[in-house]
Design an enzyme around this catalytic site. Sequence first.
Site, PDB file in Angstrom:
ATOM      1  CG  ASP A  32      23.247 -16.479  86.733  1.00  7.72           C
ATOM      2  OD1 ASP A  32      22.262 -16.380  85.976  1.00  7.72           O
ATOM      3  OD2 ASP A  32      23.886 -17.539  86.882  1.00  7.72           O
ATOM      4  CG  ASP A 172      20.073 -20.393  83.617  1.00  7.79           C
ATOM      5  OD1 ASP A 172      20.910 -21.144  84.154  1.00  7.79           O
ATOM      6  OD2 ASP A 172      19.975 -19.176  83.875  1.00  7.79           O
TER       7      ASP A 172
END
Length: 210
Positions: A32, A172
């Site tokens: 991320d 996600d």
Amino acid sequence: MKKVGVSFLSSKNIPRDISLLNETDVDYIHVDIMDGKFVKNKTMPFREMRHINDYTSKRLDVHLMVEEASKYIPLYAELNTEYITIHVEIEEDIMKDLELIKSYSIKCGLAISPDTKISSLIPYLPYVDMILVMSVVPGEGGQAFIEESENRIKEIRDLLNSYNIPAIISVDGGVNDKTKDMCSEADMLVSGSYVVGSNNFQEKISSLRI
Ligand code: DX5
Ligand code: ZN
């Protein structure tokens, strides 16, 4: 069987946790990246992030939560990267960014936040390898799965089928052994705190596959 990626965003000890993940059968390390603009939080700069590769031989699934994706794509293309995903909500020219990703022979993904209209994906569907359905508002780990995501995943599956698009669907945010049942139409699950916050990474990863 679904693919599983693990995000280390909430990790307290990133080198240790990435080394531990390397010993599991996880398919991808989900990386991320946040710029403090597209989302409030900011992750470490590339010169530090690049060391992931010192701790794992797993392939990377890079999730760019950034406005200026074109600046980040060439950097993350240098690593052991299989996917680079950008957000459909950014101001940059999405097509150009997808082409830039492909120019490195890396698969491209398009992420969609919970409040974004699904139809915004349509122009890009023929060019993407993955749709990343955000089941939390992007920006931080450890949030609860938004239940409406179940319908959005199904709607995106129908959309891909109707246009005969082979892209995979990944989900996600807030994914765990309970919420995974709301992702039955997905091909890949990304989980962060559920795995990294536990003391048995392999057990948690296996629980997501069944
Ligand atoms: C959210 C991130 C996710 C998240 C996953 O902005 O893109 O990858 O960190 O972590 P959990 O599973 O804790 O929501
Ligand atoms: Zn992510």
